[in-house]
Write a protein that holds these residues in place. Structure first.
Motif, PDB file in Angstrom:
ATOM      1  N   ASP A  52       0.852  -1.183   0.000  1.00 25.56           N
ATOM      2  CA  ASP A  52       0.000   0.000   0.000  1.00 25.56           C
ATOM      3  C   ASP A  52       0.890   1.236   0.000  1.00 25.56           C
ATOM      4  OD1 ASP A  52      -1.637   2.190   0.747  1.00 25.56           O
ATOM      5  OD2 ASP A  52      -2.980   0.888   1.898  1.00 25.56           O
ATOM      6  N   LEU A  53       1.005   1.875  -1.139  1.00 25.23           N
ATOM      7  CA  LEU A  53       1.887   3.031  -1.267  1.00 25.23           C
ATOM      8  C   LEU A  53       1.500   4.169  -0.331  1.00 25.23           C
ATOM      9  CD1 LEU A  53       2.420   3.123  -5.134  1.00 25.23           C
ATOM     10  CD2 LEU A  53       4.090   2.507  -3.390  1.00 25.23           C
ATOM     11  N   GLN A  54       0.229   4.400  -0.124  1.00 26.98           N
ATOM     12  CA  GLN A  54      -0.215   5.471   0.763  1.00 26.98           C
ATOM     13  C   GLN A  54       0.185   5.194   2.206  1.00 26.98           C
ATOM     14  OE1 GLN A  54      -1.521   8.469   0.030  1.00 26.98           O
ATOM     15  NE2 GLN A  54      -1.454   8.963   2.213  1.00 26.98           N
ATOM     16  N   ARG A  55      -0.061   3.966   2.654  1.00 22.67           N
ATOM     17  CA  ARG A  55       0.321   3.609   4.030  1.00 22.67           C
ATOM     18  C   ARG A  55       1.823   3.634   4.203  1.00 22.67           C
ATOM     19  NH1 ARG A  55      -2.198  -1.433   6.557  1.00 22.67           N
ATOM     20  NH2 ARG A  55      -1.196  -0.496   8.336  1.00 22.67           N
ATOM     21  N   ALA A  56       2.561   3.208   3.205  1.00 22.18           N
ATOM     22  CA  ALA A  56       4.022   3.241   3.274  1.00 22.18           C
ATOM     23  C   ALA A  56       4.514   4.686   3.383  1.00 22.18           C
ATOM     24  CB  ALA A  56       4.631   2.564   2.051  1.00 22.18           C
ATOM     25  N   GLN A  57       3.931   5.563   2.609  1.00 28.51           N
ATOM     26  CA  GLN A  57       4.308   6.971   2.668  1.00 28.51           C
ATOM     27  C   GLN A  57       4.029   7.552   4.054  1.00 28.51           C
ATOM     28  OE1 GLN A  57       2.644   9.406  -0.437  1.00 28.51           O
ATOM     29  NE2 GLN A  57       3.159  11.283   0.613  1.00 28.51           N
ATOM     30  N   GLU A  58       2.877   7.242   4.619  1.00 30.78           N
ATOM     31  CA  GLU A  58       2.522   7.720   5.955  1.00 30.78           C
ATOM     32  C   GLU A  58       3.480   7.164   7.006  1.00 30.78           C
ATOM     33  OE1 GLU A  58      -1.539   6.472   6.261  1.00 30.78           O
ATOM     34  OE2 GLU A  58      -2.231   8.008   4.846  1.00 30.78           O
ATOM     35  N   HIS A  59       3.822   5.895   6.875  1.00 34.33           N
ATOM     36  CA  HIS A  59       4.742   5.258   7.818  1.00 34.33           C
ATOM     37  C   HIS A  59       6.102   5.947   7.798  1.00 34.33           C
ATOM     38  CE1 HIS A  59       7.227   2.221   9.779  1.00 34.33           C
ATOM     39  NE2 HIS A  59       7.997   2.254   8.715  1.00 34.33           N
ATOM     40  N   PHE A  60       6.680   6.103   6.621  1.00 38.36           N
ATOM     41  CA  PHE A  60       8.011   6.693   6.533  1.00 38.36           C
ATOM     42  C   PHE A  60       8.015   8.175   6.875  1.00 38.36           C
ATOM     43  CE2 PHE A  60       8.682   2.848   3.901  1.00 38.36           C
ATOM     44  CZ  PHE A  60       9.666   2.279   4.695  1.00 38.36           C
TER      45      PHE A  60
END
Length: 125
Positions: A5-13
């Motif tokens: 999930d690119l959106q969740r990955a972006q939020e995580h990082f």
């Protein structure tokens, strides 16, 4: 990784970058001696007295409520090592009180392993 999930990955990082740092980054900040930040060591007083990051103050568990810290400056918090959760626990408590806490990943063990400057206290509490 079909479920990535690119959106969740972006939020995580983004959160990781905003709320954590490494010992190298902290060492550079301390070395520049520009101030504008605080360093908190949450290890036991005896361990703190044996050595700590230059300028750090000792706030072991039990001292996190209403500490004598400035709320207008970020607070960099470290503990023993990468697996120690004291820094995260202290950071959570500090954030609840309105402090801008940033966890220093790697902790004291990584600081020493990198050969960064160590300050020792005069007395053991």
């Amino acid at each position: 990784m079909d479920n990535y999930d690119l959106q969740r990955a972006q939020e995580h990082f983004a959160a990781r970058v905003a709320y954590t740092t490494g010992v190298h980054e902290l060492e550079v900040m301390i070395g520049q001696a520009k101030g504008g930040f605080q360093v908190v060591d949450v290890r036991y007083p005896r361990d703190f007295a044996a050595g700590h990051a230059p300028g750090a103050v000792n706030l072991p568990r039990g001292k996190w409520h209403d500490p004598a810290l400035r709320k207008d400056q970020p607070v960099y918090v470290y503990c023993y090592d990468q697996t120690c959760h004291l820094a995260a626990e202290a950071s959570l408590e500090l954030v609840k009180q309105g402090f801008r806490a940033i966890e220093v990943e790697g902790g004291w063990d990584r600081w020493v392993a990198k050969g960064f400057q160590v300050q020792a206290a005069e007395t053991v509490a």
